[in-house]
Design a protein around this motif. Structure first.
Motif, PDB file in Angstrom:
ATOM      1  N   LEU A 264      92.980  30.930  34.305  1.00  0.00           N
ATOM      2  CA  LEU A 264      93.181  31.938  35.341  1.00  0.00           C
ATOM      3  C   LEU A 264      93.309  33.332  34.746  1.00  0.00           C
ATOM      4  N   VAL A 265      94.007  33.434  33.648  1.00  0.00           N
ATOM      5  CA  VAL A 265      94.120  34.726  32.966  1.00  0.00           C
ATOM      6  C   VAL A 265      92.752  35.179  32.462  1.00  0.00           C
ATOM      7  N   SER A 291     104.179  33.620  28.764  1.00  0.00           N
ATOM      8  CA  SER A 291     104.654  34.759  27.980  1.00  0.00           C
ATOM      9  C   SER A 291     103.488  35.547  27.401  1.00  0.00           C
ATOM     10  N   ALA A 292     102.479  34.834  26.900  1.00  0.00           N
ATOM     11  CA  ALA A 292     101.296  35.501  26.341  1.00  0.00           C
ATOM     12  C   ALA A 292     100.537  36.267  27.418  1.00  0.00           C
ATOM     13  N   ALA A 293     100.467  35.694  28.615  1.00  0.00           N
ATOM     14  CA  ALA A 293      99.798  36.373  29.725  1.00  0.00           C
ATOM     15  C   ALA A 293     100.518  37.659  30.088  1.00  0.00           C
ATOM     16  N   GLY A 297      99.561  42.021  30.073  1.00  0.00           N
ATOM     17  CA  GLY A 297      99.663  42.865  31.258  1.00  0.00           C
ATOM     18  C   GLY A 297      99.657  42.130  32.573  1.00  0.00           C
ATOM     19  N   VAL A 298      99.540  40.805  32.547  1.00  0.00           N
ATOM     20  CA  VAL A 298      99.543  40.020  33.783  1.00  0.00           C
ATOM     21  C   VAL A 298     100.974  39.904  34.313  1.00  0.00           C
ATOM     22  N   ILE A 299     101.170  40.192  35.594  1.00  0.00           N
ATOM     23  CA  ILE A 299     102.496  40.063  36.207  1.00  0.00           C
ATOM     24  C   ILE A 299     102.735  38.593  36.549  1.00  0.00           C
TER      25      ILE A 299
END
Length: 359
Positions: A264-265, A291-293, A297-299
């Motif tokens: 998804l990321v 955490s990596a996402a 910058g992914v919320i």
């Protein structure tokens, strides 16, 4: 002599019809003006036989046919109809939502529109309702309605649901209460209601916090009201938006791994709702991926698949340290909607957490 009698009778009949026409016009002038926006769904569906209640074809009946099938609604409102889409609601998209919201805001800005009814498939009805609850800019009633049986079925629930929805949308009691759902003689608020059963007519419930009221004898009875901000009280404006940010939901389960999250990321998601187990818990194999996402910058919003209860901030995960957002008691699918709209305003997790505590 006979000519005079005929002339007099004709004059009397004309006068009677003139008075009757005036009375009808006066009665119509007293009725609320309700616009029905049709989007398809089971309420506009047809089956092969009168006993076909599953395996039917959704979204085959047009809005005018729906209105004509319930002539009683002309006694409670001056009704007009528009066919906005004609789809099964599992195909409802962000683009459909934007189109619908913009049309509603235009209509509610007109003095000759007192309320709106939206006919909708039940699969995503709760999501459309919550989206509109956040972006409609009017206190006038907006009521979503659907059915669990197609229009051709024995004891089809669509006609009475539509009749009740029109009465609710035209009522003063519904003004300022946010977007509502009217089905099965019950009134539910957009934020709390969910489809709870695959096939039964009593499927729409707010099982934890309760419905808002009933419709009985042609009148709405409200017993509680929504306290979270909605409609004119929100900060969201979609009138100039042509696209919504990509936000996805990742579902947790036993033995879950990072594959779905990573995919998804990689697809370009700006936000991710994690439908966690229990109190929004993060399985060990998933936490590093989330955490990596976030570092990319992914919320990340922690939600729960449970269906009831608040996901406690800094409860099953240290949200402050991870820079995550706790999803309050919104379902994953509704948390996705709020996160999408939040991302049109900000990328600050503190601001987004405020929004989740507000709406």
């Amino acid at each position: 002599m006979q000519f005079q009698k005929t002339k007099h009778a004709a004059a009397s009949l004309f006068a009677f019809l003139f008075v009757l026409s005036g009375a009808v016009q006066a009665q119509q002038a007293k009725l609320p003006n309700v616009t029905i926006l049709a989007t398809g769904g089971t309420i506009a569906g047809t089956g092969a036989t009168s006993t076909t209640t599953v395996g039917y074809t959704a979204a085959t009946v047009g809005v005018q046919a729906l209105i004509q099938a319930v002539p009683e609604i002309t006694r409670v409102a001056n009704v007009s109809g528009e066919q906005v889409f004609q789809i099964a609601s599992e195909n409802m998209s962000n683009e459909h939502w934007l189109t619908l919201a913009k049309r509603i805001n235009v209509l509610l800005g007109q003095a000759n529109v007192d309320g709106i009814v939206i006919t909708h498939g039940t699969d995503t009805l709760e999501e459309t309702a919550y989206f509109l609850n956040l972006v409609v800019k009017s206190k006038k009633p907006v009521v979503l309605v659907g059915s669990m049986r197609p229009s051709t079925a024995l004891s089809a629930d669509g006609p009475i649901n539509l009749y009740n929805a029109v009465q609710l949308a035209g009522s003063q009691e519904a003004v300022g209460r946010g977007v509502l759902v009217a089905m099965n003689d019950q009134i539910n608020g957009a934020r709390d209601v969910t489809k709870s059963n695959t096939t039964t007519t009593d499927t729409f419930k707010a099982s934890e916090l309760g419905m808002l009221g009933y419709i009985q004898g042609g009148k709405p009875y409200f017993y509680r009201t929504a306290t979270r901000r909605h409609t004119v009280e929100t900060e969201f404006d979609v009138m100039n938006l042509s696209v919504l940010p990509q936000v996805e939901v990742a579902y947790a389960h036993a033995n879950v791994g990072p594959v779905a999250i990573d995919a998804l990321v990689a697809s370009g998601a700006r936000g991710l709702v994690h439908a966690g187990v229990g109190n929004g818990s993060l399985p060990a194999k998933v936490r590093p991926a989330l955490s990596a996402a976030r570092k990319k910058g992914v919320i990340i919003v922690r939600s729960a698949r449970v269906g009831q209860g608040i996901v406690a901030r800094n409860g099953e995960a240290n949200d402050d340290e991870l820079d995550f957002v706790a999803g309050d008691n919104l379902s994953p699918q509704k948390a996705r909607i709020l996160l999408m709209l939040a991302l049109t305003k900000t990328s600050s997790t503190k601001e987004i957490q405020r929004m989740f505590s507000t709406y």
